[in-house]
Each structure stands twice: as C-alpha cells, then as structure tokens.
Scaffold this motif. Structure first.
Motif, PDB file in Angstrom:
ATOM      1  N   ALA A 133      51.851  34.395  51.147  1.00 13.81           N
ATOM      2  CA  ALA A 133      50.985  35.410  51.752  1.00 13.81           C
ATOM      3  C   ALA A 133      49.877  35.845  50.797  1.00 13.81           C
ATOM      4  O   ALA A 133      49.035  36.664  51.151  1.00 13.81           O
ATOM      5  CB  ALA A 133      51.827  36.619  52.156  1.00 13.81           C
ATOM      6  N   TYR A 134      49.862  35.303  49.587  1.00 17.49           N
ATOM      7  CA  TYR A 134      48.853  35.669  48.597  1.00 17.49           C
ATOM      8  C   TYR A 134      48.481  34.438  47.775  1.00 17.49           C
ATOM      9  O   TYR A 134      49.224  33.455  47.725  1.00 17.49           O
ATOM     10  CB  TYR A 134      49.376  36.776  47.663  1.00 17.49           C
ATOM     11  N   ASP A 135      47.321  34.503  47.157  1.00 21.56           N
ATOM     12  CA  ASP A 135      46.844  33.446  46.273  1.00 21.56           C
ATOM     13  C   ASP A 135      47.316  33.780  44.865  1.00 21.56           C
ATOM     14  O   ASP A 135      46.821  34.718  44.238  1.00 21.56           O
ATOM     15  CB  ASP A 135      45.315  33.372  46.349  1.00 21.56           C
ATOM     16  N   THR A 136      48.258  33.001  44.353  1.00 20.49           N
ATOM     17  CA  THR A 136      48.904  33.340  43.086  1.00 20.49           C
ATOM     18  C   THR A 136      47.911  33.606  41.959  1.00 20.49           C
ATOM     19  O   THR A 136      48.045  34.587  41.224  1.00 20.49           O
ATOM     20  CB  THR A 136      49.858  32.211  42.660  1.00 20.49           C
ATOM     21  N   LEU A 137      46.914  32.763  41.802  1.00 20.04           N
ATOM     22  CA  LEU A 137      45.993  32.898  40.680  1.00 20.04           C
ATOM     23  C   LEU A 137      44.922  33.969  40.889  1.00 20.04           C
ATOM     24  O   LEU A 137      44.368  34.489  39.920  1.00 20.04           O
ATOM     25  CB  LEU A 137      45.314  31.555  40.390  1.00 20.04           C
ATOM     26  N   ASN A 138      44.623  34.291  42.139  1.00 24.30           N
ATOM     27  CA  ASN A 138      43.484  35.166  42.416  1.00 24.30           C
ATOM     28  C   ASN A 138      43.822  36.512  43.043  1.00 24.30           C
ATOM     29  O   ASN A 138      42.915  37.312  43.294  1.00 24.30           O
ATOM     30  CB  ASN A 138      42.485  34.428  43.309  1.00 24.30           C
ATOM     31  N   ALA A 139      45.105  36.769  43.291  1.00 26.21           N
ATOM     32  CA  ALA A 139      45.478  38.031  43.932  1.00 26.21           C
ATOM     33  C   ALA A 139      45.852  39.119  42.924  1.00 26.21           C
ATOM     34  O   ALA A 139      46.150  40.246  43.316  1.00 26.21           O
ATOM     35  CB  ALA A 139      46.648  37.803  44.886  1.00 26.21           C
TER      36      ALA A 139
END
Length: 325
Positions: free
Chosen positions: A107-113
């Motif tokens: 549900a999220y972008d690991t590197l950019n959240a």
C-alpha cells in the motif's frame, strides 16, 4: 490593492514565523514509535530501550505502540499514511527492505513513502535447533538436513520475519528446500522449538541468547563476520562451512515523508545520544549486539542501507518463490 497585498504579505509572514516557532519548539507532546511486530519480540525489545532513552533527550515521552501483522507491513503502512509532523515514527528491521519484494502489492512505496532518521543496531542471527537433535556441529547439521529434507522442519515467526529470512537464506546456502513451519510470532515458534515440535530455527540473538545460555536449545553458529563476545566458543557460519553466509537484522527509525527537517534533526540527535547511553549499550551487549555508530545513525546511512538491502534480497526471494501475497 496595495493595502490588500500588504495584508496578504503580512499574513504569510506571520504564518511562516508561527510555523518556524512551532518547529523550533518540537516536540511539544508525546511521540509514538510504531513497532510493526508483537510486544515482547526482539524488535520490540530494541525499540523500548531506545525509546526510553530518546525520551530523556527530547523532553517528551516516546511511547511504543505495537501494530503487528502482514510481516510488518501494517505498521509501516500506518506510519506512511500518518501526518508528517514528527509525532509518529517507525522502528523497523530488515523486513523494511525485504517486504518490497515479498509483498507485490504494498500500500506504500518503500523507498519514497518515508523520511529517514538513522540506523539503530544490527543484530546477529544464530542457527539453533531443538536440544536433542542429533547433529553436533554446523557441518553435520547441514548433512543431516540434506539427508532428511522431507522431514526436517524449520520454524519461523511468519513470512517476512527475521527468522523467515534467515531460514530462507540457510536453505539457499545449502541448496536444499526444507519443511518450513510459520508461526504467528517469535514466541510461539520458540516455544515449539523448546518443546521439540520443530527441528531448526534461525533467529536473532535478542531472542535466542537466554535459551542458548540455559542449554534449552542447541546452537550451531552465529551469522556475524566474527565471533561474538557473548558466545566466544560458537563459530561463525563461515567457519562452520557456509561460505558467504553473513546476515544481520538491522533496525532503523523512519518518519512519514514530508516530516519537517527540524524535527528529523532533533530525532536524529536524540537517537545518537540514546545509542551512547550506557544502559542501552549494556542491554544491547546482553542481547549480543552493539549500538550503531554516529556515522550510521544518520538519515543518509539508513537510506543507503535500505536501498542496498532491497537490491540484495530481491533475487534471493524471487529464487525461493516465497511471496506473502
């Protein structure tokens, strides 16, 4: 128009001054540190030691909230969607990197959240077994596992848990798939290992040290580059015959993306002071680990670590074909 423009400019200036003052006064209330695993587990232990010490420097309490489930992604997702004001932080382990591949629909972008605060510690792993298992050293354990691959069981605390990752790496290293038995947490997995219901487990020293010292499980190797002071007679996995088998469960602190730089700077400073706390260092030593250095307890170091670990684990997970969704 001129008067109206002046009023707008004055209002904007006041808002800027107010925001700057608010950031300068950070923190003004309790900070919640989300741990994406159950209370009492190894990551929770690390978090509570660090949170208690950080509270002293920040002048506000840092409370730990356990939001377990889905291999740590529920807790991470909660922080990713939280208000980016510095009052919600995440303490996560290596699963922050591996979840990027294990879960194909996050549900999220690991590197950019997230924004980054710093690394906390890197906990070594131990390869252990029920105390009455036949092998006496790592070499004979590998031979035993290969000869009995259809019946030898490897316990883990659930997909994405440190024990799952280490167990997966062990099977990859010996080029032999074994029977994996996932549990809902570290506690139940260790309970069944102690009871002899499962054969092998690969888990953090924060979870295995007391049992090894008490002789209730059999230890074969540590996964650190060198032997540990706490277990000077236990060989490393490399010494035991598994070339390149080195893995540590590193922990880092994150905030939601967009957190004010001033808040991140204060959290970073508090983290670095906590890692110099004599009590924290002593308790970490009892658990077989050490606090991260000032150079590692920084946003840049944590970001670089996360990027590198995502790249490292991606092919291992894809080769194993073990996904969480």
């Amino acid at each position: 128009m001129t008067r109206f423009s002046s009023l707008l400019a004055a209002t904007a200036l006041a808002a800027t001054v107010f925001a700057g003052a608010a950031q300068a006064d950070y923190p003004e209330r309790t900070i919640t540190m989300v741990v994406p695993f159950a209370a009492g587990g190894p990551t929770d232990t690390v978090a509570r030691l660090v949170a208690e010490s950080m509270s002293k420097d920040l002048g506000q309490q840092v409370i730990v909230e356990n939001v377990g489930g889905a291999g740590g992604t529920l807790g991470a997702g909660r922080v990713a969607s939280a208000e980016a004001d510095g009052y919600t932080v995440l303490l996560h382990h290596i699963g922050m990197a591996t979840s990027a591949t294990l879960y194909r629909k996050l549900a999220y972008d690991t590197l950019n959240a997230f924004d980054y605060v710093g690394l906390v510690t890197e906990v070594p792993m131990t390869i252990v077994a029920r105390k009455d298992l036949e092998p006496t050293d790592l070499k004979s354990l590998v031979a035993y596992a290969k000869a009995n691959k259809d019946t030898v069981t490897v316990a883990n605390a659930g997909i994405g848990a440190a024990s799952h990752l280490c167990g997966m790496l062990f099977m990859s290293a010996i080029e032999t798939p074994l029977v994996t038995v996932p549990y809902k947490g570290t506690g139940p997995a260790m309970t069944d290992l102690l009871g002899g219901q499962v054969d092998i487990m690969c888990d953090q020293t924060t979870n295995t040290t007391k049992q090894i010292q008490g002789g209730t499980i059999k230890a074969f190797a540590v996964t650190s580059p060198t032997r540990l002071d706490i277990f000077p007679d236990m060989p490393t996995a490399v010494e035991g015959g598994l070339p390149g088998f080195e893995v540590g469960i590193w922990h880092g602190v994150y905030t939601p993306k967009g957190t004010p730089p001033e808040a991140i700077a204060k959290l970073e400073g508090a983290l670095q002071k906590a890692l110099k706390d004599e009590n924290v260092a002593a308790r970490f030593a009892e658990l077989g680990t050490k606090p991260s250095s000032d150079a590692d307890a920084t946003p840049a170091a944590l970001k670089a670590k996360l990027e590198g670990e995502i790249a490292r684990w991606k092919p291992i997970i894809e080769k194993a074909g073990q996904y969480a969704d």
